[in-house]
Scaffold this motif. Structure first.
Motif, short mmCIF file in Angstrom:
data_model
loop_
_atom_site.label_atom_id
_atom_site.label_comp_id
_atom_site.label_asym_id
_atom_site.label_seq_id
_atom_site.Cartn_x
_atom_site.Cartn_y
_atom_site.Cartn_z
N LYS A 119 -13.18 -1.93 10.78
CA LYS A 119 -12.39 -3.14 10.55
C LYS A 119 -11.36 -2.93 9.45
O LYS A 119 -10.19 -3.34 9.58
CB LYS A 119 -13.31 -4.30 10.18
CG LYS A 119 -12.59 -5.64 10.05
CD LYS A 119 -13.56 -6.78 9.78
CE LYS A 119 -12.81 -8.11 9.71
NZ LYS A 119 -13.74 -9.24 9.43
N ALA A 120 -11.77 -2.27 8.38
CA ALA A 120 -10.84 -1.99 7.28
C ALA A 120 -9.69 -1.10 7.75
O ALA A 120 -8.53 -1.29 7.36
CB ALA A 120 -11.58 -1.33 6.12
N SER A 121 -10.02 -0.14 8.62
CA SER A 121 -8.99 0.76 9.15
C SER A 121 -7.98 0.00 10.00
O SER A 121 -6.77 0.20 9.87
CB SER A 121 -9.66 1.86 9.99
OG SER A 121 -8.69 2.67 10.63
N ILE A 122 -8.48 -0.88 10.87
CA ILE A 122 -7.59 -1.68 11.72
C ILE A 122 -6.69 -2.58 10.88
O ILE A 122 -5.47 -2.69 11.13
CB ILE A 122 -8.41 -2.52 12.73
CG1 ILE A 122 -8.98 -1.62 13.83
CG2 ILE A 122 -7.56 -3.64 13.34
CD1 ILE A 122 -7.95 -1.06 14.79
N GLU A 123 -7.27 -3.23 9.88
CA GLU A 123 -6.48 -4.12 9.02
C GLU A 123 -5.39 -3.34 8.29
O GLU A 123 -4.25 -3.82 8.14
CB GLU A 123 -7.39 -4.83 8.03
CG GLU A 123 -8.29 -5.88 8.69
CD GLU A 123 -9.29 -6.50 7.73
OE1 GLU A 123 -9.53 -5.89 6.66
OE2 GLU A 123 -9.83 -7.58 8.04
N LYS A 124 -5.72 -2.12 7.86
CA LYS A 124 -4.74 -1.28 7.17
C LYS A 124 -3.63 -0.85 8.12
O LYS A 124 -2.44 -0.88 7.77
CB LYS A 124 -5.45 -0.06 6.59
CG LYS A 124 -4.55 0.84 5.74
CD LYS A 124 -5.36 1.98 5.14
CE LYS A 124 -4.49 2.87 4.26
NZ LYS A 124 -5.28 3.99 3.66
N ILE A 125 -4.00 -0.45 9.34
CA ILE A 125 -3.01 -0.02 10.33
C ILE A 125 -2.08 -1.16 10.70
O ILE A 125 -0.85 -1.00 10.73
CB ILE A 125 -3.72 0.53 11.59
CG1 ILE A 125 -4.40 1.86 11.28
CG2 ILE A 125 -2.73 0.69 12.75
CD1 ILE A 125 -5.37 2.32 12.36
N PHE A 126 -2.64 -2.34 10.97
CA PHE A 126 -1.81 -3.49 11.32
C PHE A 126 -0.92 -3.89 10.15
O PHE A 126 0.23 -4.32 10.34
CB PHE A 126 -2.69 -4.67 11.74
CG PHE A 126 -3.27 -4.53 13.13
CD1 PHE A 126 -2.90 -3.49 13.98
CD2 PHE A 126 -4.20 -5.45 13.60
CE1 PHE A 126 -3.43 -3.37 15.25
CE2 PHE A 126 -4.74 -5.34 14.88
CZ PHE A 126 -4.36 -4.29 15.70
N GLY A 127 -1.43 -3.74 8.92
CA GLY A 127 -0.62 -4.04 7.75
C GLY A 127 0.59 -3.13 7.66
O GLY A 127 1.70 -3.57 7.34
N ARG A 128 0.39 -1.85 7.97
CA ARG A 128 1.51 -0.89 7.95
C ARG A 128 2.52 -1.22 9.04
O ARG A 128 3.73 -1.08 8.84
CB ARG A 128 0.98 0.53 8.16
CG ARG A 128 0.27 1.11 6.95
CD ARG A 128 -0.29 2.48 7.27
NE ARG A 128 -0.95 3.09 6.12
CZ ARG A 128 -1.68 4.19 6.18
NH1 ARG A 128 -1.86 4.80 7.35
NH2 ARG A 128 -2.24 4.68 5.09
N LEU A 129 2.02 -1.66 10.20
CA LEU A 129 2.93 -2.02 11.29
C LEU A 129 3.79 -3.23 10.91
O LEU A 129 4.96 -3.31 11.29
CB LEU A 129 2.13 -2.32 12.57
CG LEU A 129 1.43 -1.12 13.22
CD1 LEU A 129 0.59 -1.56 14.41
CD2 LEU A 129 2.44 -0.06 13.67
N VAL A 130 3.21 -4.15 10.15
CA VAL A 130 3.98 -5.30 9.65
C VAL A 130 5.05 -4.82 8.67
O VAL A 130 6.22 -5.23 8.74
CB VAL A 130 3.06 -6.34 8.98
CG1 VAL A 130 3.90 -7.42 8.28
CG2 VAL A 130 2.13 -6.98 10.01
N GLU A 131 4.67 -3.92 7.76
CA GLU A 131 5.61 -3.39 6.77
C GLU A 131 6.78 -2.68 7.44
O GLU A 131 7.91 -2.72 6.95
CB GLU A 131 4.89 -2.41 5.84
CG GLU A 131 3.89 -3.07 4.90
CD GLU A 131 3.08 -2.04 4.11
OE1 GLU A 131 3.37 -0.83 4.26
OE2 GLU A 131 2.17 -2.45 3.36
N LYS A 132 6.51 -2.02 8.56
CA LYS A 132 7.56 -1.29 9.28
C LYS A 132 8.28 -2.16 10.30
O LYS A 132 9.10 -1.67 11.08
CB LYS A 132 6.94 -0.08 9.99
CG LYS A 132 6.38 0.97 9.04
CD LYS A 132 5.74 2.12 9.82
CE LYS A 132 5.18 3.17 8.88
NZ LYS A 132 4.52 4.29 9.61
N SER A 133 7.96 -3.46 10.30
CA SER A 133 8.57 -4.43 11.22
C SER A 133 8.29 -4.11 12.69
O SER A 133 9.07 -4.48 13.57
CB SER A 133 10.09 -4.52 10.97
OG SER A 133 10.35 -4.94 9.65
#
Length: 398
Positions: A40-54
């Motif tokens: 779950k922590a990995s998914i949240e981190k990945i999705f967070g990066r995708l938001v940062e990269k628009s």
């Protein structure tokens, strides 16, 4: 569609991510302590990066996370339309899990395994609905690597392959059909990339860094030693040993004592800090060593020729055995493990005569059947044959 993923390790987490990004409800099951929290922590981190990269919006991130859940209770998979198993590569472990999962599913649900080398037929034995079961083999990292091998077993129904092909296309993946043989396409054809490189090292032909540098000089992103260190010797050696055993100990797939000793010593590569390279100075140790390597151009050429000809021979054997047609073999190797060219294309460019001559020379020198040319390679050198879409232009018997 509800997708259940059995196993919340790196591969399972990636498969669930793909499903969620394509609008599916996803549930992860893993009973190993801490596994679901890490996933779950990995998914949240990945999705967070995708938001940062628009790449996605914050609302999309929250919407996808809202469709994903993690559980240590197997009952959570109840009602899933598709189940993908991605646990440890152990036949007994997988079969025991399937026996627990199948009663929780509807009779029209699909049950799939992400195995990279185990028999689909063996895994399906004991299932009530083996016609709904088959291989769906993703490549790591699953969200980034486009290839998925679809592998029906002898009891798999005709609808399975078509349904999985449609679904994988909908998910933006590149599906290829493979026969239920050890290693399927990629893990059969790729074995010489590792094993022949290690054999050259064991013979003292060149150092680890020199062999890696030679292979990277023709367009490979990683050399064989650098890549096995990344994969992990526990994983890579086990796949080699499994394929070797399932091919009735064919010498073409014989594992290496050198790699076995690394596994036994717990020197598994980057994840333990040491494998073929020592990463005490940093994770760029392999690249630094390769850049410092000074290898004679002629020796580099001969290293490349020997490894490449072994890969091409194995690719032709996959066609010969009906595992896949030439187009899908090349597609699998370029999309599944990032080969700069498909081995069939490489063979055409090199010339089948050069490939055959190289293998004959090695076979004569070593007297080892690992170098025996595939019958299809011999036939392509007969002067009256061409390699088409999985068929020969003339029939022949051996």
């Amino acid at each position: 569609m509800k997708v259940a993923v059995l196993g919340a390790g790196a591969m399972g987490t990636g498969i669930g991510q793909i499903a969620a990004q394509n609008g599916c409800d996803v549930v992860y099951y893993d009973s190993f302590p801490g596994a679901t929290d890490r996933s779950k922590a990995s998914i949240e981190k990945i999705f967070g990066r995708l938001v940062e990269k628009s790449k996605i919006t914050s609302d999309q991130k929250e919407e996808m996370l809202g469709r994903m859940r993690w559980s240590a209770d197997l009952e959570a998979v109840t009602g899933a339309d598709l189940v993908v198993e991605a646990v440890i590569e152990d036949l007994d472990v997988k079969k025991a899990l399937f026996a627990q999962v199948e009663p929780l599913l509807r009779s029209d649900a699909w049950l799939c395994t992400n195995t990279s080398s185990l028999s689909i037929a063996a895994l399906s034995s004991g299932l009530t609905h083996p016609e709904r079961f088959g291989g769906l083999h993703f490549f790591n990292p699953a969200p980034l690597m486009p290839l998925v091998e679809i592998v029906p077993g002898v009891k798999t129904g005709e609808e399975f392959s078509e349904a999985m092909e449609v679904l994988m296309n909908d998910w933006g993946k590149v599906p290829v059909m493979a026969k239920d043989t050890p290693g399927f396409i990629v893990n059969k054809v790729a074995r010489p990339f590792y094993s022949e490189a290690i054999k050259l090292y064991e013979e003292g032909v060149a150092s680890v860094a020199e062999i890696d540098a030679a292979i990277k000089s023709i367009g490979f992103r990683m050399g064989p030693f650098e890549l096995t260190d990344l994969i992990g010797h526990d994983v890579n050696y086990t796949v080699t040993e499994t394929v070797w055993g399932q091919f009735f100990y064919d010498p073409r797939f014989r594992p290496s004592i050198t790699q076995k000793r690394l596994k036994e010593a717990g020197l598994l590569g980057r994840k333990t800090g040491r494998g073929f390279y020592n990463y005490a100075s940093g994770m760029d140790a392999a690249v630094v060593a390769q850049e410092a390597a000074e290898i004679d151009p002629l020796l580099s050429e001969k290293i490349v020729e020997r490894i490449l000809c072994m890969i091409i021979n194995e690719a032709l054997d996959a066609v010969w055995q009906g595992i896949a047609d030439p187009e899908n073999v090349d597609l699998a190797m370029t999309k599944g493990v990032n080969y700069p060219k498909g081995p069939i294309q490489w063979g055409r460019e090199m010339g089948w005569d050069q490939v055959l001559d190289t293998l004959k020379r090695c076979h004569k020198h070593y007297g080892d059947d690992r170098y025996r040319p595939c019958p299809l390679l011999r036939h392509l050198n007969s002067g009256n044959a061409e390699l088409g879409e999985g068929q020969l232009t003339d029939n022949f018997m051996v």
